[in-house]
Design an enzyme around this catalytic site. Structure first.
Site, PDB file in Angstrom:
ATOM      1  N   ASP A  11       0.917  -1.408   0.250  1.00 56.91           N
ATOM      2  CA  ASP A  11      -0.146   0.272   0.013  1.00 56.91           C
ATOM      3  C   ASP A  11       0.895   1.059   0.254  1.00 56.91           C
ATOM      4  O   ASP A  11       2.411   1.586   0.686  1.00 56.91           O
ATOM      5  CB  ASP A  11      -1.054  -0.747   0.818  1.00 56.91           C
ATOM      6  CG  ASP A  11      -1.995   1.137   1.183  1.00 56.91           C
ATOM      7  OD1 ASP A  11      -2.389   1.202   0.413  1.00 56.91           O
ATOM      8  OD2 ASP A  11      -2.788   1.719   1.947  1.00 56.91           O
ATOM      9  N   GLY A  12      -0.147   2.615  -0.729  1.00 53.86           N
ATOM     10  CA  GLY A  12       1.434   3.494  -0.238  1.00 53.86           C
ATOM     11  C   GLY A  12       1.792   4.176  -2.129  1.00 53.86           C
ATOM     12  O   GLY A  12       2.075   5.294  -2.414  1.00 53.86           O
ATOM     13  N   GLY A  14      -0.117   5.628  -4.480  1.00 54.12           N
ATOM     14  CA  GLY A  14      -0.846   6.469  -4.740  1.00 54.12           C
ATOM     15  C   GLY A  14      -0.347   7.744  -4.021  1.00 54.12           C
ATOM     16  O   GLY A  14       0.504   9.342  -4.454  1.00 54.12           O
ATOM     17  N   TRP A  16       2.727   8.586  -2.879  1.00 55.70           N
ATOM     18  CA  TRP A  16       4.202   8.154  -2.958  1.00 55.70           C
ATOM     19  C   TRP A  16       4.459   9.075  -4.150  1.00 55.70           C
ATOM     20  O   TRP A  16       5.281   9.968  -4.201  1.00 55.70           O
ATOM     21  CB  TRP A  16       5.143   6.494  -3.214  1.00 55.70           C
ATOM     22  CG  TRP A  16       6.417   6.790  -3.803  1.00 55.70           C
ATOM     23  CD1 TRP A  16       7.500   6.730  -2.881  1.00 55.70           C
ATOM     24  CD2 TRP A  16       6.959   7.172  -5.177  1.00 55.70           C
ATOM     25  NE1 TRP A  16       8.309   6.726  -3.148  1.00 55.70           N
ATOM     26  CE2 TRP A  16       7.970   6.930  -4.438  1.00 55.70           C
ATOM     27  CE3 TRP A  16       5.929   7.179  -6.164  1.00 55.70           C
ATOM     28  CZ2 TRP A  16       9.096   7.543  -6.059  1.00 55.70           C
ATOM     29  CZ3 TRP A  16       6.937   7.031  -7.920  1.00 55.70           C
ATOM     30  CH2 TRP A  16       8.364   7.041  -6.661  1.00 55.70           C
ATOM     31  N   HIS A  28       2.469   3.072  -8.883  1.00 55.41           N
ATOM     32  CA  HIS A  28       2.094   1.721  -9.062  1.00 55.41           C
ATOM     33  C   HIS A  28       2.795   1.268 -10.428  1.00 55.41           C
ATOM     34  O   HIS A  28       3.410   0.372  -9.638  1.00 55.41           O
ATOM     35  CB  HIS A  28       0.777   2.074 -10.061  1.00 55.41           C
ATOM     36  CG  HIS A  28      -0.343   2.044  -9.314  1.00 55.41           C
ATOM     37  ND1 HIS A  28      -0.998   2.190  -8.120  1.00 55.41           N
ATOM     38  CD2 HIS A  28      -1.787   3.157  -9.612  1.00 55.41           C
ATOM     39  CE1 HIS A  28      -1.910   2.483  -7.665  1.00 55.41           C
ATOM     40  NE2 HIS A  28      -2.848   2.632  -8.458  1.00 55.41           N
ATOM     41  N   ARG A  62     -12.553   2.140  -7.968  1.00 53.38           N
ATOM     42  CA  ARG A  62     -11.524   3.154  -8.057  1.00 53.38           C
ATOM     43  C   ARG A  62     -11.806   3.590  -9.240  1.00 53.38           C
ATOM     44  O   ARG A  62     -12.618   3.014 -10.234  1.00 53.38           O
ATOM     45  CB  ARG A  62      -9.923   2.650  -7.898  1.00 53.38           C
ATOM     46  CG  ARG A  62      -9.827   2.270  -6.554  1.00 53.38           C
ATOM     47  CD  ARG A  62      -8.339   2.030  -6.605  1.00 53.38           C
ATOM     48  NE  ARG A  62      -8.278   1.547  -5.124  1.00 53.38           N
ATOM     49  CZ  ARG A  62      -7.109   1.762  -5.229  1.00 53.38           C
ATOM     50  NH1 ARG A  62      -5.679   2.592  -6.016  1.00 53.38           N
ATOM     51  NH2 ARG A  62      -6.409   1.623  -3.606  1.00 53.38           N
ATOM     52  N   LEU A 122      10.349 -20.822  -4.988  1.00 53.05           N
ATOM     53  CA  LEU A 122       9.951 -19.728  -4.524  1.00 53.05           C
ATOM     54  C   LEU A 122       8.796 -19.735  -5.310  1.00 53.05           C
ATOM     55  O   LEU A 122       8.523 -19.424  -6.410  1.00 53.05           O
ATOM     56  CB  LEU A 122      10.643 -18.424  -4.388  1.00 53.05           C
ATOM     57  CG  LEU A 122       9.551 -16.869  -4.281  1.00 53.05           C
ATOM     58  CD1 LEU A 122       9.632 -16.897  -2.910  1.00 53.05           C
ATOM     59  CD2 LEU A 122      10.151 -15.694  -4.822  1.00 53.05           C
ATOM     60  N   ARG A 182       2.313  -4.633   6.138  1.00 57.13           N
ATOM     61  CA  ARG A 182       1.229  -3.719   5.363  1.00 57.13           C
ATOM     62  C   ARG A 182       2.438  -2.347   5.096  1.00 57.13           C
ATOM     63  O   ARG A 182       2.749  -2.479   6.622  1.00 57.13           O
ATOM     64  CB  ARG A 182       0.410  -3.510   6.047  1.00 57.13           C
ATOM     65  CG  ARG A 182      -0.739  -2.999   5.347  1.00 57.13           C
ATOM     66  CD  ARG A 182      -2.016  -2.522   5.753  1.00 57.13           C
ATOM     67  NE  ARG A 182      -2.352  -1.044   4.369  1.00 57.13           N
ATOM     68  CZ  ARG A 182      -3.508  -1.460   4.351  1.00 57.13           C
ATOM     69  NH1 ARG A 182      -4.738  -2.350   4.544  1.00 57.13           N
ATOM     70  NH2 ARG A 182      -4.713  -0.654   3.719  1.00 57.13           N
ATOM     71  N   ARG A 188      -4.402  -2.149   8.930  1.00 55.82           N
ATOM     72  CA  ARG A 188      -6.067  -2.884   9.035  1.00 55.82           C
ATOM     73  C   ARG A 188      -5.453  -3.719   8.382  1.00 55.82           C
ATOM     74  O   ARG A 188      -4.642  -3.983   7.159  1.00 55.82           O
ATOM     75  CB  ARG A 188      -7.121  -2.083   8.018  1.00 55.82           C
ATOM     76  CG  ARG A 188      -6.290  -1.219   7.592  1.00 55.82           C
ATOM     77  CD  ARG A 188      -7.829  -0.257   6.607  1.00 55.82           C
ATOM     78  NE  ARG A 188      -7.220   0.804   5.793  1.00 55.82           N
ATOM     79  CZ  ARG A 188      -7.509   2.213   5.723  1.00 55.82           C
ATOM     80  NH1 ARG A 188      -8.013   2.459   6.988  1.00 55.82           N
ATOM     81  NH2 ARG A 188      -7.369   2.727   5.334  1.00 55.82           N
ATOM     82  N   GLU A 201       1.978 -12.875  12.624  1.00 61.25           N
ATOM     83  CA  GLU A 201       2.843 -12.426  12.977  1.00 61.25           C
ATOM     84  C   GLU A 201       2.311 -10.658  11.665  1.00 61.25           C
ATOM     85  O   GLU A 201       2.994 -10.961  11.041  1.00 61.25           O
ATOM     86  CB  GLU A 201       4.307 -12.211  13.465  1.00 61.25           C
ATOM     87  CG  GLU A 201       4.390 -13.182  14.167  1.00 61.25           C
ATOM     88  CD  GLU A 201       4.343 -13.181  16.083  1.00 61.25           C
ATOM     89  OE1 GLU A 201       3.735 -12.605  15.882  1.00 61.25           O
ATOM     90  OE2 GLU A 201       3.661 -14.283  16.001  1.00 61.25           O
TER      91      GLU A 201
END
Ligand code: IPE
Ligand code: IPE
Ligand code: MG
Length: 243
Positions: A11-12, A14, A16, A28, A62, A122, A182, A188, A201
């Site tokens: 998240d973040g 936009g 940034w 993005h 959006r 992975l 997060r 949240r 955790e």
């Protein structure tokens, strides 16, 4: 202890971009670059499962231009990165309701999953049009279908312990996440892995996703290493088993 499964809410993007007077979509694009770094980090640290929240079931709300741009980024990332993922022994999985995606995007996802299916260095899971509530609903649907196929009547009473949803959850192939990170300052889950993160955790950082680098990941792992995971037991019980 290194977590076996790290899940991340990226998240973040936009914010940034806004800070730099750039359009949200520039955030993005930068965010995709960060994904590469974090994937490399997990390989270097022998973390076998990495799950990234890319688009939630609520993100359709959006502006349409932003949604379209995100879909375009997903297509170009699949077109441009899958060969590299494959060369590096990465298995790609996509979880979420893929139905609303364009046929082209759905085909790219299917071919990327098929091509990388044999890899085991992975497992990189991208959660796209994913919601934890959707996952529980679709798992219940799967369970009900199997029960019906086994000839059980819908009129029979069921107790909660009979409802074994785990095999039907979208990520049944992976252990539950040990560490859920997060970025972007919010504390949240925004409907991410609701069932699976019951004992994860939780690590929250104000760092915006396009700025979250290997050094930040290192900090999160160091924090994780200090946690005592009790799973409902007492500290004494946990320590006596560890000894
Ligand atoms: C996360 O960044 C990416 C997606 C949800 C697709 P945001 O786009 O939510 O960025 P902010 O939270 O508005 O800064
Ligand atoms: C969560 O971010 C979803 C993804 C990172 C894909 P949001 O930006 O959509 O979450 P809210 O709306 O702030 O809770
Ligand atoms: Mg956000």
């Amino acid at each position: 202890m290194v977590p076996q499964h790290v899940a991340m809410i990226m998240d973040g993007n936009g914010r940034w971009a806004k800070k730099r007077y750039l359009p949200r979509v520039a955030g993005h694009a930068r965010g995709v670059k960060r994904v590469r770094d974090i994937v490399e980090f997990c390989i270097a640290r022998d973390i076998p499962y990495l799950t990234l929240f890319a688009f939630s079931t609520e993100n359709w709300k959006r502006p349409v231009d932003e949604v379209n741009h995100l879909m375009g980024l997903f297509v170009s990332a699949l077109e441009g990165e899958v060969s590299k993922l494959h060369k590096n022994g990465i298995r790609l999985r996509v979880i979420g309701d893929l139905q609303p995606f364009t046929p082209r995007l759905q085909a790219l996802i299917a071919s990327a999953e098929a091509r990388t299916a044999g890899n085991d260095r992975l497992t990189l899971t991208i959660a796209a049009n994913y919601g934890g509530q959707w996952d529980i609903q679709q798992a219940f649907g799967g369970w009900l279908k199997a029960r019906h196929a086994a000839g059980r009547s819908t009129a029979e009473p069921v107790s909660p312990k009979d409802i074994d949803l785990e095999p039907y959850l979208a990520m049944a192939y992976a252990p539950n996440p040990d560490l859920l990170i997060r970025t972007g300052g919010e504390q949240r889950t925004s409907n991410f892995l609701l069932w699976q993160s019951a004992y994860a955790e939780l690590y929250f950082t104000d760092t915006l996703w396009p700025a979250f680098d290997a050094a930040q990941m290192e900090q999160a792992l160091a924090w994780y290493a200090q946690r005592e995971r009790r799973f409902g037991q007492t500290s004494q019980q946990v320590l006596s088993v560890a000894r």
